[in-house]
Scaffold this active site. Structure first.
Site, short mmCIF file in Angstrom:
data_model
loop_
_atom_site.label_atom_id
_atom_site.label_comp_id
_atom_site.label_asym_id
_atom_site.label_seq_id
_atom_site.Cartn_x
_atom_site.Cartn_y
_atom_site.Cartn_z
N CYS A 28 -0.84 -2.27 1.28
CA CYS A 28 -1.91 -1.93 0.34
C CYS A 28 -2.96 -3.03 0.27
O CYS A 28 -3.45 -3.37 -0.81
CB CYS A 28 -1.33 -1.67 -1.06
N GLU A 129 -3.39 1.30 6.48
CA GLU A 129 -2.05 0.80 6.78
C GLU A 129 -1.92 0.73 8.30
O GLU A 129 -2.71 1.34 9.02
CB GLU A 129 -0.96 1.68 6.18
#
Length: 251
Positions: A28, A129
């Site tokens: 994140c 990601e």
């Protein structure tokens, strides 16, 4: 350009309950906000906005846009991504607190006061990601269909130990949903639009109704779009580096 749902492909073959080898520990830690201040104000009901340029590679410790409620109205402001607790002696000490875990945000000393009193929306159009493919790391832009803007659940704090007050924020993370689980073991909480008022409401201070909002995304399925690895560097910024690839997902 190849945009797809992660669950449209078989998951990586790993033993039940184990973590896929394709994941990497960074979580994140990068996102984008590819809309104008005018569009942001329209979508989020902001009465006072801030000027900024659309961003394609937002990284920790950089200045980001956050939305909070003041006197019953939503206002946008610039904050440092990486929360600095009000009691901290040095905002540069230690790793930046860019995320707080939903499971402990109400009790952790660095976050509990902000969770109770200072919550915000952190607008985005996608987040990144990475998947390991041998020695390479393949980035994915994870977004809603049509690049619909959304809001991360955030908390913010003010540090008054310097010449000027420093406002900073953090995302709250939770377990991944089914779209994300093959790639990562955490994801930032994406709030449903109907939950924005409750999250911003300064009168709500009891943890139970707030914690009930901090669950994996359950709305429209997330789409995972592979990108040119040039975006892997946090020093890269600009639309010219946001290059979708026609590469299938491993998951």
């Amino acid at each position: 350009m190849n945009t797809f749902h992660a669950t449209a492909h078989p998951p990586i073959a790993v033993p039940p309950g184990s973590r896929p080898a394709a994941t990497i520990p960074i979580m994140c830690a990068r996102y984008n906000l590819r809309i104008s201040p005018q569009k942001l104000a329209e979508i989020f009901g902001v009465v006072r906005s801030v000027e900024y340029q659309p961003r394609f590679n937002i990284a920790p410790t950089q200045t980001v846009v956050a939305i909070r409620e003041q006197n019953g109205e939503r206002v946008a402001t610039n904050m440092r991504w990486g929360l600095v607790p009000s009691w901290s002696k040095d905002p540069k000490a230690g790793k930046p607190l860019i995320v707080a875990r939903a499971e402990t945000v109400a009790t952790t000393n660095a976050f509990r006061s902000a969770f109770k009193h200072r919550r915000c929306l952190i607008p985005a159009t996608g987040f990144y990601e990475w998947e390991h493919r041998g020695k390479e790391k393949l980035p994915y832009n994870i977004h809603l269909p049509g690049d619909e803007p959304f809001a991360f659940a955030g908390i913010w704090e003010t540090w008054n130990g310097g010449n000027q007050p420093l406002e900073s924020c953090a995302h709250i993370t939770t377990e991944p949903n089914s779209d994300m689980a093959w790639l990562k073991d955490r994801m930032s909480v994406i709030l449903h639009r109907d939950d924005w008022p409750a999250w911003l409401d300064p009168e709500i201070r009891e943890p139970e109704p707030l914690l009930s909002l901090l669950h994996p995304w359950q709305g429209t399925r997330l789409e995972l779009q592979p990108l040119d690895p040039v975006i892997n560097s946090s020093k890269i910024e600009g639309e010219q580096f946001f290059r979708p690839l026609d590469t299938p997902a491993s998951g």
